[in-house]
Design a protein around this motif. Structure first.
Motif, PDB file in Angstrom:
ATOM      1  N   MET A  28      -7.665   1.233  -6.147  1.00 45.23           N
ATOM      2  CA  MET A  28      -7.819  -0.216  -6.175  1.00 45.23           C
ATOM      3  C   MET A  28      -6.541  -0.911  -5.713  1.00 45.23           C
ATOM      4  SD  MET A  28      -9.762  -2.774  -6.626  1.00 45.23           S
ATOM      5  CE  MET A  28     -11.163  -2.082  -7.483  1.00 45.23           C
ATOM      6  N   VAL A  29      -5.390  -0.368  -6.130  1.00 50.60           N
ATOM      7  CA  VAL A  29      -4.114  -0.953  -5.713  1.00 50.60           C
ATOM      8  C   VAL A  29      -3.961  -0.872  -4.204  1.00 50.60           C
ATOM      9  CG1 VAL A  29      -1.613  -0.746  -5.893  1.00 50.60           C
ATOM     10  CG2 VAL A  29      -3.018  -0.484  -7.928  1.00 50.60           C
ATOM     11  N   ALA A  30      -4.316   0.289  -3.627  1.00 52.43           N
ATOM     12  CA  ALA A  30      -4.211   0.471  -2.182  1.00 52.43           C
ATOM     13  C   ALA A  30      -5.129  -0.499  -1.441  1.00 52.43           C
ATOM     14  CB  ALA A  30      -4.553   1.914  -1.809  1.00 52.43           C
ATOM     15  N   PHE A  31      -6.333  -0.705  -1.967  1.00 57.06           N
ATOM     16  CA  PHE A  31      -7.271  -1.631  -1.319  1.00 57.06           C
ATOM     17  C   PHE A  31      -6.751  -3.060  -1.368  1.00 57.06           C
ATOM     18  CE2 PHE A  31     -11.136  -4.311  -1.412  1.00 57.06           C
ATOM     19  CZ  PHE A  31     -11.614  -3.998  -0.149  1.00 57.06           C
ATOM     20  N   ASN A  32      -6.195  -3.467  -2.512  1.00 61.52           N
ATOM     21  CA  ASN A  32      -5.637  -4.816  -2.631  1.00 61.52           C
ATOM     22  C   ASN A  32      -4.481  -5.012  -1.653  1.00 61.52           C
ATOM     23  OD1 ASN A  32      -7.438  -5.553  -4.629  1.00 61.52           O
ATOM     24  ND2 ASN A  32      -6.056  -4.997  -6.304  1.00 61.52           N
ATOM     25  N   LYS A  33      -3.692  -3.964  -1.488  1.00 60.42           N
ATOM     26  CA  LYS A  33      -2.556  -4.061  -0.580  1.00 60.42           C
ATOM     27  C   LYS A  33      -3.009  -4.233   0.864  1.00 60.42           C
ATOM     28  CE  LYS A  33       2.009  -1.999  -0.060  1.00 60.42           C
ATOM     29  NZ  LYS A  33       2.895  -0.878  -0.475  1.00 60.42           N
ATOM     30  N   THR A  34      -4.085  -3.549   1.235  1.00 58.91           N
ATOM     31  CA  THR A  34      -4.604  -3.699   2.601  1.00 58.91           C
ATOM     32  C   THR A  34      -5.135  -5.107   2.839  1.00 58.91           C
ATOM     33  OG1 THR A  34      -6.800  -2.893   1.946  1.00 58.91           O
ATOM     34  CG2 THR A  34      -5.207  -1.259   2.707  1.00 58.91           C
ATOM     35  N   LEU A  35      -5.712  -5.719   1.807  1.00 61.37           N
ATOM     36  CA  LEU A  35      -6.206  -7.093   1.947  1.00 61.37           C
ATOM     37  C   LEU A  35      -5.060  -8.081   2.121  1.00 61.37           C
ATOM     38  CD1 LEU A  35      -9.066  -7.136  -0.736  1.00 61.37           C
ATOM     39  CD2 LEU A  35      -9.304  -7.008   1.745  1.00 61.37           C
ATOM     40  N   ARG A  62       3.230  -6.715   3.443  1.00 59.57           N
ATOM     41  CA  ARG A  62       3.927  -6.499   4.716  1.00 59.57           C
ATOM     42  C   ARG A  62       4.480  -5.079   4.823  1.00 59.57           C
ATOM     43  NH1 ARG A  62       9.454  -9.671   5.974  1.00 59.57           N
ATOM     44  NH2 ARG A  62      10.162  -8.096   4.473  1.00 59.57           N
ATOM     45  N   ALA A  63       4.844  -4.502   3.690  1.00 57.83           N
ATOM     46  CA  ALA A  63       5.379  -3.138   3.696  1.00 57.83           C
ATOM     47  C   ALA A  63       4.368  -2.158   4.289  1.00 57.83           C
ATOM     48  CB  ALA A  63       5.756  -2.721   2.274  1.00 57.83           C
ATOM     49  N   LEU A  64       3.090  -2.378   4.005  1.00 64.83           N
ATOM     50  CA  LEU A  64       2.048  -1.538   4.584  1.00 64.83           C
ATOM     51  C   LEU A  64       1.897  -1.822   6.067  1.00 64.83           C
ATOM     52  CD1 LEU A  64      -0.440   0.302   4.688  1.00 64.83           C
ATOM     53  CD2 LEU A  64      -1.783  -1.578   3.751  1.00 64.83           C
ATOM     54  N   LEU A  65       1.859  -3.092   6.434  1.00 66.11           N
ATOM     55  CA  LEU A  65       1.647  -3.468   7.829  1.00 66.11           C
ATOM     56  C   LEU A  65       2.763  -2.931   8.720  1.00 66.11           C
ATOM     57  CD1 LEU A  65      -0.391  -5.150   9.501  1.00 66.11           C
ATOM     58  CD2 LEU A  65       1.193  -7.074   9.301  1.00 66.11           C
ATOM     59  N   SER A  66       3.985  -2.943   8.216  1.00 66.99           N
ATOM     60  CA  SER A  66       5.119  -2.499   9.027  1.00 66.99           C
ATOM     61  C   SER A  66       5.038  -1.015   9.367  1.00 66.99           C
ATOM     62  CB  SER A  66       6.432  -2.797   8.304  1.00 66.99           C
ATOM     63  OG  SER A  66       6.508  -2.079   7.080  1.00 66.99           O
ATOM     64  N   GLY A 114      -5.884   0.063   7.521  1.00 64.02           N
ATOM     65  CA  GLY A 114      -4.792  -0.078   6.571  1.00 64.02           C
ATOM     66  C   GLY A 114      -5.007   0.768   5.328  1.00 64.02           C
ATOM     67  N   TYR A 115      -6.234   0.797   4.848  1.00 59.69           N
ATOM     68  CA  TYR A 115      -6.531   1.588   3.654  1.00 59.69           C
ATOM     69  C   TYR A 115      -6.354   3.079   3.938  1.00 59.69           C
ATOM     70  CZ  TYR A 115      -8.924   3.455  -0.419  1.00 59.69           C
ATOM     71  OH  TYR A 115      -9.215   4.153  -1.569  1.00 59.69           O
ATOM     72  N   ARG A 116      -6.782   3.505   5.114  1.00 57.34           N
ATOM     73  CA  ARG A 116      -6.623   4.916   5.463  1.00 57.34           C
ATOM     74  C   ARG A 116      -5.139   5.302   5.494  1.00 57.34           C
ATOM     75  NH1 ARG A 116      -8.725   4.772  10.184  1.00 57.34           N
ATOM     76  NH2 ARG A 116     -10.856   5.223   9.568  1.00 57.34           N
ATOM     77  N   LEU A 117      -4.305   4.430   6.061  1.00 53.37           N
ATOM     78  CA  LEU A 117      -2.875   4.720   6.124  1.00 53.37           C
ATOM     79  C   LEU A 117      -2.252   4.722   4.739  1.00 53.37           C
ATOM     80  CD1 LEU A 117      -0.306   5.164   7.781  1.00 53.37           C
ATOM     81  CD2 LEU A 117      -0.095   2.678   7.985  1.00 53.37           C
ATOM     82  N   GLU A 118      -2.609   3.757   3.908  1.00 55.55           N
ATOM     83  CA  GLU A 118      -2.031   3.659   2.569  1.00 55.55           C
ATOM     84  C   GLU A 118      -2.517   4.811   1.689  1.00 55.55           C
ATOM     85  OE1 GLU A 118       0.340   1.776  -0.453  1.00 55.55           O
ATOM     86  OE2 GLU A 118       0.273   1.769   1.747  1.00 55.55           O
ATOM     87  N   ALA A 119      -3.789   5.165   1.802  1.00 48.51           N
ATOM     88  CA  ALA A 119      -4.319   6.257   0.987  1.00 48.51           C
ATOM     89  C   ALA A 119      -3.667   7.584   1.362  1.00 48.51           C
ATOM     90  CB  ALA A 119      -5.835   6.345   1.153  1.00 48.51           C
ATOM     91  N   ASN A 120      -3.419   7.788   2.657  1.00 49.44           N
ATOM     92  CA  ASN A 120      -2.776   9.024   3.090  1.00 49.44           C
ATOM     93  C   ASN A 120      -1.330   9.103   2.627  1.00 49.44           C
ATOM     94  OD1 ASN A 120      -5.087   9.864   4.388  1.00 49.44           O
ATOM     95  ND2 ASN A 120      -4.485   9.078   6.377  1.00 49.44           N
ATOM     96  N   SER A 121      -0.695   7.941   2.441  1.00 51.59           N
ATOM     97  CA  SER A 121       0.699   7.939   2.000  1.00 51.59           C
ATOM     98  C   SER A 121       0.834   8.476   0.586  1.00 51.59           C
ATOM     99  CB  SER A 121       1.262   6.516   2.064  1.00 51.59           C
ATOM    100  OG  SER A 121       1.224   6.020   3.378  1.00 51.59           O
ATOM    101  N   PHE A 122      -0.216   8.274  -0.233  1.00 48.04           N
ATOM    102  CA  PHE A 122      -0.159   8.703  -1.633  1.00 48.04           C
ATOM    103  C   PHE A 122      -1.030   9.921  -1.911  1.00 48.04           C
ATOM    104  CE2 PHE A 122       0.993   4.231  -1.717  1.00 48.04           C
ATOM    105  CZ  PHE A 122       2.144   4.265  -2.485  1.00 48.04           C
TER     106      PHE A 122
END
Length: 417
Positions: free
Chosen positions: A1-8, A58-62, A159-167
């Protein structure tokens, strides 16, 4: 859920990046980044909760943003991500570069890379990756794009795919065993067909259990599944033995241009084993006769779409040099045709190339660019393929065409009504 919120939240930052003149972007700029942009802004003093949240996203987008090189005046050659052929998009600790040096310093006035200078300053992998970046010879604005999508646009899914793979935790031994098991299953095609058919039979029984009063014994259904699979295989073999009636649709054939027009057919070739690209251009008149044919080896543009766009620009340059008028352009790459028709939708690294082609269409009074099927592009495809085989550039104008090329043209004309 945190990762999804971050992508939004990252999506909102992306909107500010892409629409700097929007009301939200102007309000944020006036408050937090008067002399820079949102990707370079700091936390500032007494920041609001909204601003803190945007920096969090922005940390995710960068992680996935990269500069598309236009003039290169906005891009730091050392600090910014601008080399899509590298994993980090940046050069690695180059002591010869100053942080204030712009990418524009490596672009010549005619819109090409300074090859020798780049090879002197950058390492060989970095230099090759830089020289593969297509440039707009007319110059265009440097923009940021999302590297993880085909058109350069950020999406919540990417964005979610990138963030989920990071963790994502490292794969366990059990997951490796499961993967190996599935590889074995897929390699055993015949046994897997049996497995799939029996599984479907069992699933069918489960449905009957829910919707019918009686259930047939499983053993009977397994036998029925084997008989069904056998019947399917017999039918498949029968279809293979039936003679295929060749049907050629009208849109799969080459068509002559209208009287007073010439037709430019374009294609790109790729030697996957050696990672070599080529482009081919064929020009014919309204009678279908050859007026010119040219092919050459080109640099890797990072994708097949980039190579097809390079082929279009190559052919248009050829027509301009030979002073052909009323030229209809045809390509078998639907992606390239769409990119040229709507270059504003193509934000990726090849977008600069698509934008240049779009302006060339109007500047030199080319007629519309069309998409055709691969089957109608045999001559240009053959020409590009010959350049790959011979590893050389090819060029014929008006006469002296080789026999193999003339035969390919005659084949097109024999199928044309």
């Amino acid at each position: 859920m945190v990762a999804f919120n971050k992508t939004l939240v990252a999506k909102q930052v992306w909107r500010v990046v892409q629409n700097p003149d929007s009301l939200m972007a102007r309000i944020l700029k006036a408050r937090y980044f008067k002399h820079s942009d949102i990707m370079e802004a700091g936390l500032g003093s007494n920041p609001s909760f909204v601003w803190r949240s945007l920096l969090w996203g922005r940390a995710l987008l960068s992680k996935g943003l990269c500069w598309r090189v236009g003039t290169g005046e906005k891009i730091s050659a050392k600090l910014d991500p601008w080399i899509p052929g590298l994993s980090s998009f940046r050069c690695n600790n180059n002591t010869l570069l100053d942080g204030n040096l712009k990418v524009a310093s490596f672009i010549s006035p005619n819109g090409s890379w300074y090859d020798s200078i780049i090879r002197q300053i950058f390492s060989t992998p970095e230099a090759e990756a830089i020289l593969d970046i297509p440039l707009n010879r007319r110059g265009c604005t440097d923009i940021r794009y999302w590297h993880g999508s085909s058109n350069g646009k950020y999406s919540v899914r990417d964005g979610y795919r990138l963030e989920a793979n990071s963790f994502a935790p490292p794969p366990s031994q059990s997951s490796h065993s499961l993967l190996s098991w599935w590889k074995v299953i897929w390699q055993l095609q015949e046994e897997f067909e049996v497995f799939a058919t029996v599984s479907w039979a069992i699933w069918s029984d489960l449905c009957k259990l829910l919707h019918a009063p009686k259930l047939l014994p499983v053993a009977i259904d397994v036998g029925w599944a084997f008989s069904l699979l056998g019947a399917f295989r017999m039918a498949s073999e029968s279809c293979k033995m039936l003679p295929m009636q060749e049907q050629i649709s009208a849109d799969s054939l080459w068509k002559r241009p209208n009287v007073g027009q010439v037709r430019l057919d374009l294609d790109a070739g790729w030697d996957e084993a050696n990672n070599i690209f080529s482009v081919g251009a064929v020009i014919r008149d309204s009678q279908g006769l050859l007026l010119g044919a040219k092919a050459k080896l080109v640099r890797n543009r990072g994708s097949i779409k980039g190579a097809e766009l390079e082929a279009i620009r190559f052919g248009m340059d050829y027509c301009v040099a030979q002073q052909f008028a009323n030229v209809c352009i045809f390509s078998d790459s639907l992606q390239a045709v769409h990119a040229v028709s709507k270059p504003e939708e193509e934000l990726g690294s090849v977008g600069a190339l698509a934008l240049e082609i779009h302006f060339m269409l109007h500047e030199h009074n080319f007629l519309l660019i069309h998409h055709m099927k691969r089957s109608a592009n045999g001559v240009a495809h053959l020409l590009a393929h010959k350049a790959l085989i011979w590893l050389s550039n090819l060029d014929w104008v008006s006469c002296g065409f080789p026999t193999w090329l003339l035969k390919a043209v005659e084949h097109d004309l024999s199928l044309t009504s």
